[in-house]
Design an enzyme around this catalytic site. Structure first.
Site, PDB file in Angstrom:
ATOM      1  CD  GLU A 161       3.847  -9.048 -12.888  1.00 25.61           C
ATOM      2  OE1 GLU A 161       4.715  -8.670 -13.695  1.00 25.61           O
ATOM      3  OE2 GLU A 161       3.257  -8.273 -12.114  1.00 25.61           O
ATOM      4  CE  LYS A 220       5.394  -8.178  -8.797  1.00 30.63           C
ATOM      5  NZ  LYS A 220       5.850  -7.639 -10.081  1.00 30.63           N
ATOM      6  CB  ALA A 222      11.959  -7.069  -1.743  1.00 30.01           C
ATOM      7  CG  ASN A 224       7.249  -4.244  -8.203  1.00 29.44           C
ATOM      8  OD1 ASN A 224       8.019  -4.202  -9.166  1.00 29.44           O
ATOM      9  ND2 ASN A 224       6.070  -4.816  -8.282  1.00 29.44           N
ATOM     10  CB  ALA A 268      14.263  13.399 -12.437  1.00 32.33           C
ATOM     11  N   GLY A 273       4.032   5.600 -11.675  1.00 29.64           N
ATOM     12  CA  GLY A 273       2.633   5.178 -11.687  1.00 29.64           C
ATOM     13  C   GLY A 273       2.566   3.692 -11.968  1.00 29.64           C
ATOM     14  CB  CYS A 276       3.380  -3.222  -9.772  1.00 26.19           C
ATOM     15  SG  CYS A 276       2.608  -4.576 -10.677  1.00 26.19           S
TER      16      CYS A 276
END
Length: 495
Positions: A161, A220, A222, A224, A268, A273, A276
């Site tokens: 996903e 996936k 890579a 994130n 920035a 958070g 993932c």
């Protein structure tokens, strides 16, 4: 081609619930059953109060629940009846043993594979939807092969996903791409085509990418890692802006207009958070170390370290501006979710900022429009946050149901989540009710257009990536700030 008439999704969380709800809405001829062993969660999915908040999700669920979308705790029957099974369970970072703090814990994935093998008959397509390390599909295959029977035939696919919480329904209905990985055997290709046919109900063929399983799994991680890297990159520049007089928003705009770079994920803030980014980067670090690529591992580890540094730096700035002590001072923390339009708090920067301020004895009054009190208390009571002293949470943390109540008689306001409502608060009313000097620490840069007005009201304004000229001159003790940046603030000794 294999025709899919029934789908089972194991795991009714942030991925499984929304994904299968959209599939059910877009494919009315397919019966979709989402199962979970958590009875309370399934009850919530069957109620008017869904277990997760996501814009548009309620309408999607209500349009097909009880028609071709079902939520159940009967895991075995759903698996038996399904032609295709999604595995959408949690893959947390290991907290002990080999790979502690970096490797993904695949115990839930393994448990699902064993259960599927145990109760299945005939042919089934099993799709890993959870974020998993590279070659996890091979582990699932080995379990299936070791438990095979003459009546069984499994094909394992990877279908990661790419949802962003807060826009998950939009992302599902209008995806940038759908990625499907599988074996290059004839059987594997038929399984890929079966899953592709589901998505083709609403996704253009040109947006459906097929690869081998390993490429799909690595893509996936890579993706994130690259997104997290961009956030840490602009956050590192924000620190430089604050000491040079540059404005990180202007810098981000200037570099974002370069077509080779683009403007996305150049905001920035107090740090990224969510479930993932950190987990996947750490997973990538561990994978590189395990494959004897230490230089690559160190490169990606730095993304995490900059994120931690940004949180500590912001917390230390709060402490420094409040005359180098926050002990027994009331501080209003506005926002606890890791981003707006979600109630998810996993790895939220608010948790770590709260920790650092509690370590210094601050009294926190927390307000978030979507996060429940129980979730906030649970997050702050975790041993790594409460320093194995959960009683300090009850003594130092108050959960407010109203932002004005949270800010009353506070020394400072700390904005940790970019909820739109925080732009529209009556800050003149808030300022009058606060102790003076009244500070605002804008950790999300959502009040940019109000800084002059806020200062004229009497606020001392501090923000990320910009040095603001104060109406009332005040100098932070730089020596204290520098010491604080080296490590999280030390725990106060008990009296």
């Amino acid at each position: 081609m294999v025709q899919i008439k029934r789908i089972c999704c194991i795991g009714a969380g942030y991925v499984g619930g929304p994904t299968c709800s959209v599939i059910a809405q877009m494919c009315p001829e397919i019966t979709v059953t989402v199962v979970d062993v958590n009875e309370d969660r399934i009850k919530a999915w069957n109620s008017d109060s869904l277990p997760i908040f996501e814009p548009g999700l309620q309408e999607v669920v209500e349009s097909c629940r009880g028609v071709n979308l079902f939520f159940s705790t009967d895991v075995d029957d759903a698996i038996k009846e399904a032609d295709l099974v999604f595995i959408s369970v949690n893959t947390p970072t290991k907290t002990f043993g080999i790979g502690k703090g970096r490797a993904a814990d695949l115990k839930y994935i393994e448990a699902c594979a064993r259960r599927i093998a145990d109760v299945s008959n005939g042919c089934k397509i099993v799709v890993e939807k959870s974020t998993v390390p590279v070659r996890a599909a091979e582990s699932i295959r080995r379990i299936f092969n070791a438990n095979t029977r003459s009546s069984l035939n499994f094909q394992v696919l990877s279908n990661p996903e790419f949802l962003a919480e807060g826009t998950a329904i939009s992302d599902l209905k209008n995806p940038d791409r759908v990625l499907i990985g599988g074996d290059e055997t004839p059987e594997g290709q038929r399984a890929i085509e079966a899953l592709r046919s589901i998505y083709e109900h609403w996704v253009p063929k040109t947006k459906i990418i097929t690869t081998n399983t390993w490429s799909s799994e690595l893509s996936k991680l890579a993706a994130n890692a690259f997104l997290a890297q961009r956030i840490s990159s602009i956050n590192s520049i924000s620190a430089l802006c604050e000491v040079t007089g540059a404005d990180v928003e202007e810098v981000a705009h200037a570099i974002g207009t370069d077509k080779r770079i683009g403007s996305n994920f150049l905001k920035a803030s107090v740090g990224f958070g969510g479930s993932c980014f950190q987990k996947d980067v750490l997973n990538l670090v561990y994978l590189c170390e395990a494959l004897n690529l230490p230089e690559v591992a160190r490169y990606w580890q730095q993304v995490i370290e900059i994120n931690d540094y940004q949180r500590r730096r912001f917390s230390s700035r709060i402490i420094g501006c409040l005359f180098n002590t926050v002990t027994d001072k009331k501080i209003a923390l506005l926002g606890f979710a890791f981003k707006k339009n979600t109630g998810d708090t996993r790895e939220s920067s608010s948790i770590y900022i709260s920790k650092y301020l509690m370590d210094e004895g601050a009294r926190l009054h927390v307000y978030d429009p979507k996060v429940k009190k129980e979730q906030i208390i649970q997050d702050l009571s975790h041993p790594t946050i409460s320093e194995d002293d959960p009683d300090r949470v009850s003594g130092l943390v108050t959960i407010s149901t109203d932002p004005y109540e949270a800010c009353e008689n506070a020394h400072a306001i700390v904005i940790c989540t970019e909820w739109d409502m925080f732009k529209e608060l009556d800050y003149e009313r808030i300022c009058k009710a606060m102790l003076k000097p009244a500070f605002i620490f804008d950790g999300r840069r959502i009040l940019d257009s109000l800084y002059d007005k806020l200062q004229n009201m009497g606020f001392q304004v501090e923000t990320i990536g910009k040095r603001i000229s104060q109406k009332i001159p005040f100098t932070v003790n730089n020596d204290i700030a520098k010491v604080d940046l080296q490590a999280p603030p030390t725990k106060k000794s008990k009296s």
